[in-house]
Design an enzyme around this catalytic site. Structure first.
Site, PDB file in Angstrom:
ATOM      1  N   ASP A  55      -3.413  -3.112   3.342  1.00  0.00           N
ATOM      2  CA  ASP A  55      -3.067  -2.285   2.567  1.00  0.00           C
ATOM      3  C   ASP A  55      -1.586  -3.181   1.342  1.00  0.00           C
ATOM      4  O   ASP A  55      -1.220  -3.931   1.980  1.00  0.00           O
ATOM      5  CB  ASP A  55      -2.763  -0.627   3.622  1.00  0.00           C
ATOM      6  CG  ASP A  55      -2.854  -0.111   2.418  1.00  0.00           C
ATOM      7  OD1 ASP A  55      -3.074  -0.101   1.425  1.00  0.00           O
ATOM      8  OD2 ASP A  55      -3.167   1.524   2.985  1.00  0.00           O
TER       9      ASP A  55
HETATM   10  C1  NOJ Z   1      -2.013   2.393  -0.189  1.00  0.00           C
HETATM   11  C2  NOJ Z   1      -3.454   2.601   0.796  1.00  0.00           C
HETATM   12  O1  NOJ Z   1      -3.020   3.380   1.416  1.00  0.00           O
HETATM   13  C3  NOJ Z   1      -5.191   2.484   0.822  1.00  0.00           C
HETATM   14  O2  NOJ Z   1      -5.257   3.408   1.029  1.00  0.00           O
HETATM   15  C4  NOJ Z   1      -5.498   2.108  -1.409  1.00  0.00           C
HETATM   16  O3  NOJ Z   1      -6.182   1.792  -1.101  1.00  0.00           O
HETATM   17  C5  NOJ Z   1      -4.398   1.044  -1.404  1.00  0.00           C
HETATM   18  N1  NOJ Z   1      -3.172   1.963  -1.459  1.00  0.00           N
HETATM   19  C6  NOJ Z   1      -4.185   1.135  -2.234  1.00  0.00           C
HETATM   20  O4  NOJ Z   1      -4.303   1.343  -4.008  1.00  0.00           O
END
Ligand code: NOJ
Length: 745
Positions: free
Chosen positions: A277
């Protein structure tokens, strides 16, 4: 016999094996390309950067081979320019994979995932996924970070809006449907969007419903609950997975090889891309799990994370770790293999660019129709006193009141980077356009948004209510109050909506409350004031039309709750598939006012519940009313005893006992009565949407497999233990026809 011996002979001299192994052409291409790559080029492929903010630098970095994937670029012209640098100005011309969070629609916005789950209609969820992919790939995006299949039963957590609810089986079924829709039949099709199962794993168990927080999950919970939808995602062919921000039992999920290598790769055979993430590898330093970026890089790569989203840990640390002998280059090769494999599977090497002259497929009529259909099926009718709904011809005037009646932006919900509110059909607009010639509409928005505390419009609202036959009160939450990092400790209706409802009550007219929100909001105080309640989540672009048609009965509600609806926030976590405890609550257990002052402490008769909130939710999981009624009868169980490898058939008849055609979601639950570890009081095992004409009866039949009766025990084994089981075919998790059977050894 001769043939069998002949084959055996071939196998024994290795001939059969060598005749039958044709190498996968994609694997051959991957190996060939990998063998030509320098270490720097390999590490570059493992780096994912955001286009926003880094733009000038990005050109140079792509040229230097430091970027394998770019997220958040949606201008096709710019996207082609960036791709041209990768393809024409780098030594090996490896195309960039463009990614974006497209969570419930690109332009045409579908209901938030929690709403889609309330449709209990995987086919529609798949179709919505397909439309999403067609729209998004038209600008060059080939990878989305959806579905989010984190099981959660905490409505304080803002991201519950993005989830498929609290049930592992429902989450897995809906997640798999979304994956199939996004990816289509063939990843190399230019309209295929690689899906990403996230967040691996346990993110929905976050402490206190606070985003990014700690989790403590036993192996038994991990296996029997949190991993279940992710396994379904692998089985559905999900191209990518994302690790989660949270730690489990002290180990952050971006540095936990047990989860990502032992389970995901080895046990489940996942050969797609595993992405972190956003900065979750470097965040392991903040967690207190790594001393510096180098150690975080080492832990990330040792956990088999192929791509570092925005952390820049890999790009700065991997080479040094290899030079220092801390990790082997083969670990980098493994990661790059996965990335190249996905790029080949997506056909990016053959078709790296987007045709900017092709006509845009946004908001096509068929897409909007589908968006209306799924929005309608996602709405849950929770109360319908004296059949206040559907509105009949005797209703000549309606008061339309509240902050969500005409909120084109908010009805789209969280995660809509690309949705445009100009395309939203709001309930107010739909009521006017579709039913404006039949009823007089007295519209007083009253509150500009859900948190508005200005009561100056209350007088006009009450006047409109008095002048109308029925009051439609559109309440809820703005879209920005749910989603990532949008957690709430108080999940009641924000602002002065509750006071407004009390004011409207003074009109003495029937009130139908329509709630749009990213979570179940606490409404135990408001519920007695209304005659009807439609729960619409954030229903997306076409939500208003769906709601209008539901109100007037042109569509009959069929949605069911994908989550237990808490009565009070203090009951959370509350979920239907809980354990029984040694002291389950009784219906007549004393409540707070049953206890006299200075009553002596009692050791007898004590039970597990709250003195003030009891143990019951406001509405159970799987609950949802219709404009008709259904009667469940004639439960049949094919055998009273089965062996451990046998299947069981459970069936019943369902009759539409009302006067209109309608759809019912028939649910199958089981309970394993005693086992080597305690099992939940109910577990959803299957469901079926059936459509019945007025008066029609259908038989609904389910087959229970040994696998569905099994569970993970404390020795990490998936077992079916002999013993007594209960089974229900039910209209919701708190109801149903009950039967029993035995599994014998
Ligand atoms: C953080 C989020 O937790 C995740 O779900 C998302 O896909 C990413 N950022 C990218 O934006």
């Amino acid at each position: 016999m001769f043939y069998k011996n002949f084959i055996l002979a071939l196998v024994s001299i290795g001939l059969f094996a060598s005749c039958s192994t044709t190498k996968d052409p994609i694997e051959e291409k991957v190996e060939k390309l990998l063998s030509r790559m320098t270490l720097e080029e390999k590490i570059g492929q493992m780096n994912q950067l955001n286009s926003e903010g880094a733009f000038d630098d990005l050109h140079e970095r792509i040229k230097r081979g430091e970027v394998g994937s770019v997220l958040n670029e949606v201008d096709p012209k710019t996207l082609n320019e960036l791709q041209k640098i990768a393809v024409e100005e780098t030594r090996l011309g490896i195309p960039i994979l463009f990614a974006r969070d497209i969570i419930h629609g690109y332009k045409t916005i579908f209901p938030i995932p929690l709403g889609q789950a309330a449709s209990w209609n995987p086919k529609l969820v798949e179709e919505a996924g397909r439309i999403t992919a067609i729209e998004a790939t038209s600008v060059g995006i080939r990878w989305t970070f959806a579905p989010m299949i984190d099981v959660s039963c905490d409505s304080r957590w803002g991201r519950i809006a993005e989830s498929m609810g609290e049930d592992p089986f429902l989450s897995g079924t809906m997640g798999a449907a979304m994956i199939k829709g996004l990816q289509g039949n063939d990843l190399s099709d230019p309209t295929s969007l690689a899906a990403c199962a996230k967040h691996f794993v346990g993110y929905g168990a976050t402490e206190g419903g606070r985003d990014y927080n700690t989790t403590h999950i036993s192996n038994e919970q991990l296996r029997n609950t949190y991993l279940v939808p992710f396994k379904a995602a692998v089985d559905a062919g999900c191209a990518t997975f994302m690790t989660s921000f949270n730690e489990i039992n002290g180990v952050p999920c971006s540095g936990n090889p047990f989860l990502t290598k032992d389970i995901l790769r080895k046990e489940w055979g996942f050969d797609g891309v595993l992405v972190s993430d956003w900065s979750s590898i470097t965040e392991m330093i903040i967690h207190g799990y790594c001393k510096d970026s180098l150690e975080a890089t080492e832990k990330g790569i040792n956990a088999g994370i192929d791509m570092d989203m925005m952390g820049e840990a890999y790009i700065s640390g991997l080479k040094k770790l290899i030079e220092d002998g801390k990790i082997k280059e083969s670990s980098v090769d493994d990661a790059v293999r996965n990335i190249l494999r996905l790029k080949f599977r997506l056909g990016l090497f053959d078709n790296p660019y987007i045709n900017i002259n092709r006509s845009s497929p946004f908001y096509e009529k068929a897409f909007l129709e589908k968006a209306k259909k799924i929005a309608a099926q996602s709405v849950v009718l929770l109360k319908n006193e004296n059949s206040v709904l559907p509105l009949t011809e005797s209703v000549k005037s309606i008061a339309v009141i509240g902050p969500l009646a005409d909120a084109a932006h908010d009805q789209m919900g969280t995660w809509v980077f690309d949705g445009e509110k100009e395309h939203s059909v709001t309930p107010m607009q739909a009521l006017k356009d579709r039913y404006g010639d039949k009823v007089k509409i007295n519209y007083v928005k009253t509150l500009t948004h859900s948190r508005d505390a200005n009561k100056s419009g209350f007088g006009d609202a009450l006047a409109a209510a008095k002048a109308s036959d029925v009051i439609l009160f559109f309440a809820g939450e703005e879209s920005i109050l749910s989603g990532e990092a949008r957690c709430r400790a108080d999940i009641s209706l924000p602002g002065v909506q509750s006071e407004l409802l009390s004011e409207l009550k003074k009109a003495g007219k029937p009130i139908v409350m329509i709630i749009m929100a990213g979570r179940p909001v606490e409404i135990y105080k408001e519920l007695p004031l209304v005659n009807g309640l439609l729960y619409a989540w954030h229903p997306g672009t076409m939500g208003g039309l769906a709601i209008a048609e539901l109100l007037f009965g042109d569509i009959v509600p069929s949605g069911k709750l994908p989550i237990t609806y808490p009565a009070m926030v203090g009951q959370i976590p509350i979920y239907y598939n809980h354990k029984n405890t040694g002291r389950p609550p009784l219906d007549d257990s004393p409540r707070i006012n049953d206890i006299s002052p200075e009553a002596p402490q009692m050791s007898l008769g004590n039970r597990s519940y709250y003195l003030d909130a009891g143990d019951k939710p406001l509405f159970p999981f799987g609950y949802g009313l219709s404009y008709t009624t259904f009667e469940y009868k004639n439960l049949k169980i094919s055998k009273s005893e089965i062996g451990k490898t046998e299947f069981l058939t459970v069936s019943c008849t369902v009759t539409n006992t009302g006067k209109i055609k309608a759809t019912e979601v028939v649910q199958l639950y089981i309970r394993d009565m005693y086992a080597s570890i305690t099992r939940p009081v109910k577990e959803l095992k299957d469901f079926s949407r059936i459509c019945l004409d007025a008066g029609e009866t259908k038989e609904v039949s389910f087959t229970l497999s040994p696998e569905q009766l099994s569970f993970w025990n404390n020795d990490n084994q998936f077992v079916l233990e002999p013993g007594d089981f209960k089974v229900w075919i039910a209209t919701n998790s708190a109801d149903g026809l009950e039967g029993e059977f035995k599994v014998i050894s």
